[in-house]
Design a protein around this motif. Structure first.
Motif, PDB file in Angstrom:
ATOM      1  N   LYS A  43       0.836  -1.202   0.000  1.00 15.70           N
ATOM      2  CA  LYS A  43       0.000   0.000   0.000  1.00 15.70           C
ATOM      3  C   LYS A  43       0.869   1.249   0.000  1.00 15.70           C
ATOM      4  CE  LYS A  43      -4.038  -1.991   2.239  1.00 15.70           C
ATOM      5  NZ  LYS A  43      -5.051  -1.811   3.307  1.00 15.70           N
ATOM      6  N   GLN A  44       0.245   2.374  -0.313  1.00 18.04           N
ATOM      7  CA  GLN A  44       0.964   3.648  -0.293  1.00 18.04           C
ATOM      8  C   GLN A  44       1.133   4.140   1.133  1.00 18.04           C
ATOM      9  OE1 GLN A  44      -1.060   6.438  -2.894  1.00 18.04           O
ATOM     10  NE2 GLN A  44       0.397   5.968  -4.519  1.00 18.04           N
ATOM     11  N   ARG A  45       2.174   4.915   1.329  1.00 14.34           N
ATOM     12  CA  ARG A  45       2.399   5.551   2.627  1.00 14.34           C
ATOM     13  C   ARG A  45       1.288   6.562   2.874  1.00 14.34           C
ATOM     14  NH1 ARG A  45       8.023   7.685   2.507  1.00 14.34           N
ATOM     15  NH2 ARG A  45       8.628   5.559   3.005  1.00 14.34           N
ATOM     16  N   GLU A  46       0.789   6.604   4.111  1.00 14.04           N
ATOM     17  CA  GLU A  46      -0.284   7.542   4.451  1.00 14.04           C
ATOM     18  C   GLU A  46       0.051   8.273   5.744  1.00 14.04           C
ATOM     19  OE1 GLU A  46      -4.036   5.667   5.380  1.00 14.04           O
ATOM     20  OE2 GLU A  46      -3.103   4.162   6.677  1.00 14.04           O
ATOM     21  N   LEU A  47      -0.417   9.518   5.818  1.00 12.34           N
ATOM     22  CA  LEU A  47      -0.288  10.301   7.042  1.00 12.34           C
ATOM     23  C   LEU A  47      -1.334   9.808   8.035  1.00 12.34           C
ATOM     24  CD1 LEU A  47       0.952  12.737   8.581  1.00 12.34           C
ATOM     25  CD2 LEU A  47      -0.824  14.143   7.521  1.00 12.34           C
TER      26      LEU A  47
END
Length: 117
Positions: A43-47
């Motif tokens: 998955k993409q990095r998320e804040l």
């Protein structure tokens, strides 16, 4: 570029707690907004959470009420207290500059959080 060192991850059972710490290489008071991010496998990095100089906080919906971000400007330290952990919280957690900023290109190594029974 500011650099970050994250620690505190580990393996924990669902419902457990962990406290992550991040030390920055320069003054976080001067940096301003600081944040914790996560990247789950594939998955993409998320804040996940962000905190301003004035200690206003932001959380993504899925962690509200469970995670608490805090900062200690004197120690250039940002922490993330994570309670009631769920398997879906499993990820590598990173700190960097927070909401409304362009993150530093120098991401740290992160710290692995694994929530599993």
């Amino acid at each position: 570029q500011v650099q970050f060192v994250e620690t505190g991850g580990g393996l924990v059972q669902p419902g457990g707690s962990l406290r992550l710490s991040c030390v920055a290489s320069r003054s976080i008071e001067r940096i301003g907004n600081m944040g914790w991010y996560r990247q789950a496998q594939g998955k993409q990095r998320e804040l996940v959470a962000s905190i301003t100089k004035d200690e206003d906080t932001y959380y993504i919906e899925s962690v509200k009420g469970r995670f608490t971000i805090s900062r200690d400007n004197a120690r250039n330290l940002v922490t993330l207290q994570m309670n009631s952990l769920k398997p879906e919280d499993t990820a590598v957690y990173y700190c960097n500059t927070g909401l409304y900023t362009v993150p530093s290109r120098d991401w740290g190594q992160g710290t692995q959080v694994t929530v599993s029974s």
